[in-house]
Design an enzyme around this catalytic site. Structure first.
Site, short mmCIF file in Angstrom:
data_model
loop_
_atom_site.label_atom_id
_atom_site.label_comp_id
_atom_site.label_asym_id
_atom_site.label_seq_id
_atom_site.Cartn_x
_atom_site.Cartn_y
_atom_site.Cartn_z
N GLU A 1 -13.49 -33.75 6.59
CA GLU A 1 -13.60 -35.20 5.03
C GLU A 1 -14.07 -36.31 6.31
O GLU A 1 -13.19 -36.01 7.09
CB GLU A 1 -13.02 -34.97 4.62
CG GLU A 1 -11.58 -34.15 3.50
CD GLU A 1 -10.81 -34.90 2.62
OE1 GLU A 1 -10.50 -36.01 2.60
OE2 GLU A 1 -9.88 -34.03 1.48
N GLU B 1 -4.84 -31.11 3.72
CA GLU B 1 -4.43 -32.07 4.71
C GLU B 1 -2.63 -32.13 4.79
O GLU B 1 -1.88 -32.58 4.49
CB GLU B 1 -4.50 -33.62 3.77
CG GLU B 1 -6.38 -33.41 4.31
CD GLU B 1 -6.43 -35.10 3.48
OE1 GLU B 1 -7.59 -35.99 4.46
OE2 GLU B 1 -5.33 -35.67 3.00
#
Length: 370
Positions: free
Chosen positions: A269, A167
């Site tokens: 995710e 991320e």
């Protein structure tokens, strides 16, 4: 994964879910995709602390085997450099690599380049790297990446994909690799990518952003990476419907980026609650009806419908470039000692209501992909 301190993004109303194949119990079956993945990073610690996983009928079993039998075909594992709890390093990665390989599952290795959680709100250097110059950080990234992937290759369980950073909207290894200095960030990403392909020729390199429904931000970031020649093969996005926009936002972003950059897309995710209650007295991240995505209840059916809906969006990316998704931490059930804070064994689990195993450890319908 966003920590619980992050604010939930607003969600607009969604169109009703499209048609899907139903299971016997009335829940949705996910559209078959090449990547039907599960992030099993928490499993070794959970098992060491006594967690018991069960088939849907209550029979105890190996969570890797249970999820593989349900149709999962890829496993994602996070790597921390010097984890405070002793997990997520080379020994556990090698052991989980062997388990995944035994069940025919392919591996995605998720490098955080930190001693603990790395996400849009924190990209802290490992303590051992704190005083390194940028050239030395490049070498550290290369060595660490090569050690993990080389170890897997040497034992005959090579990874098929490496995620260089987790991320990393704001970069990694702050402050040196912050996205405000994309030249430095590109050097670090290139070091990790080069290490991956050196350690495992033929491996695919993924670059992973959160906010999978934010097309302008995704394009800005990847334009910068591409213009600096960062080598990568796959665009990986986090997409949680209670934070990252609507399914249409994901669809627009995935279709645009697949065409714009000529790369495949994976949702690295996603997850959804099967209930709003908690089982360990620790508040869950998603615990209030106002946080739910419209048309997706906090139920077995709602959770399975969510997996199906994200799969459906990816199946609509032209030319088969919507590769698939990874369900985040489906086996992170509440187990004393296996909480959010790796520095604090007494910390609780804020995620167990989004696992694919219920509070008794039994596999839920969403654990069945086929």
């Amino acid at each position: 994964m966003h920590r619980r301190t992050l604010l939930r993004a607003g969600t607009a109303a969604l169109a009703a879910p499209a048609a899907f194949t139903a299971l016997a119990g009335g829940t949705a079956r996910a559209v078959p995709l090449p990547v039907q993945g599960v992030d099993l990073s928490s499993v070794p610690k959970a098992e060491d602390l006594g967690a018991v996983f069960r088939h849907a009928d209550g029979t105890p079993g190996d969570p890797v085997a249970i999820l593989a039998a349900g149709g999962a075909n890829h496993v994602r594992l996070k790597v921390w450099v010097n984890s405070p709890d002793g997990y997520h390093g080379l020994p556990h990665i090698l052991a989980m690599g062997q388990r995944a390989h035994a069940h025919g599952l392919r591996l995605l290795i998720d490098f955080h380049y930190s001693d603990s959680w790395a996400d849009p709100g924190q990209q802290n250097k490992p303590a051992a790297w704190a005083g390194l110059s940028l050239p030395d950080l490049e070498q550290a990234v290369y060595n660490h990446t090569h050690e993990i992937l080389g170890g897997l290759a040497q034992q005959g369980t090579p990874a098929t994909m490496a995620q260089i950073g987790n991320e990393i909207n704001g970069g990694l290894l702050w402050p040196d690799g912050a996205s405000g200095d994309f030249d430095a960030l590109a050097r670090l990403l290139t070091a990790g990518s080069r290490a991956a392909t050196d350690a495992t020729p033929g491996i695919e390199v993924a670059l992973h952003l959160a906010e999978g429904g934010d097309n302008p931000a995704t394009v800005w970031w990847f334009d910068n990476a591409v213009s600096r020649g960062v080598p990568f093969d796959v665009i990986a996005l986090s997409f949680y419907g209670y934070w990252h926009g609507t399914l249409d936002d994901l669809r627009i972003n995935a279709i645009d980026c697949a065409a714009r950059y000529e790369r495949d897309i994976v949702v690295a995710e996603t997850a959804y609650p099967f209930v709003l209650a908690d089982s360990d007295g620790h508040p869950n991240i998603i615990a209030d009806p106002s946080q739910l995505v419209p048309n997706f209840g906090a139920s077995w059916e709602g959770q399975a419908d969510w997996v199906r809906a994200v799969s459906q969006v990816l199946s609509e990316v032209p030319d088969g470039r919507g590769r698939g998704l990874y369900y985040w931490e489906p086996a992170w059930i509440a187990t004393p000692g296996n909480g959010w804070d790796p520095y604090d064994p007494a910390s609780g689990n804020a995620w167990e209501n989004q696992a694919l195993f219920d509070f008794r450890g039994r596999a839920l319908p969403a654990a069945t992909w086929r």
